[in-house]
Design a protein around this motif. Sequence first.
Motif, PDB file in Angstrom:
ATOM      1  N   UNK A   1       0.825  -1.202   0.000  1.00 62.12           N
ATOM      2  CA  UNK A   1       0.000   0.000   0.000  1.00 62.12           C
ATOM      3  C   UNK A   1       0.864   1.259   0.000  1.00 62.12           C
ATOM      4  N   UNK A   2       0.485   2.197  -0.863  1.00 64.92           N
ATOM      5  CA  UNK A   2       1.160   3.495  -0.939  1.00 64.92           C
ATOM      6  C   UNK A   2       0.164   4.575  -0.522  1.00 64.92           C
ATOM      7  N   UNK A   3       0.574   5.458   0.371  1.00 64.93           N
ATOM      8  CA  UNK A   3      -0.270   6.570   0.807  1.00 64.93           C
ATOM      9  C   UNK A   3       0.175   7.843   0.101  1.00 64.93           C
ATOM     10  N   UNK A   4      -0.761   8.480  -0.607  1.00 64.26           N
ATOM     11  CA  UNK A   4      -0.441   9.655  -1.416  1.00 64.26           C
ATOM     12  C   UNK A   4      -1.320  10.830  -0.997  1.00 64.26           C
ATOM     13  N   UNK A   5      -0.701  11.943  -0.612  1.00 67.77           N
ATOM     14  CA  UNK A   5      -1.426  13.192  -0.373  1.00 67.77           C
ATOM     15  C   UNK A   5      -1.352  14.027  -1.638  1.00 67.77           C
ATOM     16  N   UNK A   6      -2.449  14.727  -1.962  1.00 69.82           N
ATOM     17  CA  UNK A   6      -2.455  15.480  -3.219  1.00 69.82           C
ATOM     18  C   UNK A   6      -3.420  16.655  -3.159  1.00 69.82           C
ATOM     19  N   UNK A   7      -3.050  17.716  -3.876  1.00 66.34           N
ATOM     20  CA  UNK A   7      -3.922  18.885  -4.000  1.00 66.34           C
ATOM     21  C   UNK A   7      -5.256  18.453  -4.597  1.00 66.34           C
ATOM     22  N   UNK A   8      -6.346  18.992  -4.082  1.00 68.29           N
ATOM     23  CA  UNK A   8      -7.683  18.562  -4.504  1.00 68.29           C
ATOM     24  C   UNK A   8      -7.940  18.838  -5.982  1.00 68.29           C
ATOM     25  N   UNK A   9      -7.221  19.794  -6.566  1.00 71.51           N
ATOM     26  CA  UNK A   9      -7.393  20.093  -7.989  1.00 71.51           C
ATOM     27  C   UNK A   9      -6.910  18.951  -8.879  1.00 71.51           C
ATOM     28  N   UNK A  10      -6.239  17.957  -8.278  1.00 74.24           N
ATOM     29  CA  UNK A  10      -5.735  16.815  -9.034  1.00 74.24           C
ATOM     30  C   UNK A  10      -6.595  15.565  -8.839  1.00 74.24           C
ATOM     31  N   UNK A  11      -7.726  15.688  -8.200  1.00 77.21           N
ATOM     32  CA  UNK A  11      -8.539  14.523  -7.834  1.00 77.21           C
ATOM     33  C   UNK A  11      -8.874  13.637  -9.040  1.00 77.21           C
ATOM     34  N   UNK A  12      -9.483  14.207 -10.062  1.00 82.89           N
ATOM     35  CA  UNK A  12      -9.938  13.409 -11.200  1.00 82.89           C
ATOM     36  C   UNK A  12      -8.761  12.799 -11.966  1.00 82.89           C
ATOM     37  N   UNK A  13      -7.728  13.592 -12.211  1.00 78.34           N
ATOM     38  CA  UNK A  13      -6.588  13.096 -12.980  1.00 78.34           C
ATOM     39  C   UNK A  13      -5.846  11.994 -12.240  1.00 78.34           C
ATOM     40  N   UNK A  14      -5.665  12.154 -10.932  1.00 80.38           N
ATOM     41  CA  UNK A  14      -4.948  11.133 -10.168  1.00 80.38           C
ATOM     42  C   UNK A  14      -5.771   9.859 -10.007  1.00 80.38           C
TER      43      UNK A  14
END
Length: 265
Positions: A31-44
Amino acid sequence: MKRIMASFLVLCLLIMVGCSDSKKGSNKTIKITVSAASSMTESLNELKDMFEKEHPSITITYNFGGTGTLRKQVEQGAPVDLFFLASKKDYQLLEKGGYIQKGNPIFENQLIIIKQEGTGIDSFNSFLNTNEKVAIGTPEAVPAGTYSKQMLKSIGAWDKLVKDNRLVFAKDVHHVLNLVETGAVDIGFVYLSDTLQATNIEIMEEIDSNLHGPIKYYMAMMKEQETNQEAVETFYQYVLLDKGLEVFESYGFQTNKDEEKSEES
């Protein structure tokens, strides 16, 4: 002879059990835990589907939010393997604090003003002559809000909007989108990439990039990887592949594939 046969059977059973355990171990999911800016939700999320099909032994779990808020979580000890940031400032703060193992600027974005479909306001100048409200991300926690504040200060509108209580501060760009889509506010500041999946909104204006700082996104591999270092590296490199960057391009992000590969630190 019977003892020999019994011993042989026991040995065979032990070998079978051992092989079974070994097989189970080899199929263990990492398992990998990734934090990301919400503007990247769909693309990620799309990238996750692609990656996990090609690497079925690796599972990605996302934590989306405002970059500033997510940075503070890292500083407070939140377990994060990889971090996608929409802010150079937050990236540099984590780098200075010794949290980042390595990182890459991966693409840029465009700040825009949106309005609800059918709204009579046709420009930001005409909006300034009304008493209506505008939604922006909270500048201290949301990079899009930081850039919006810079733009408003550049044109001399910030102080008046604050004085007249016309600013509605949102927790992230998706919150801004929701406020505009539902008619809670007339206009809002978001990224161009946020509008591709949105409904009931129109792009009112694109903001001159000279009115705010450069909107750069970063990918950072965090330190203190122990059991999943190889898996994190695999996903990190996958993002930098042409097919990975093309996913972001399809959502409106502006990439430069050759430059991004050469700038890896």
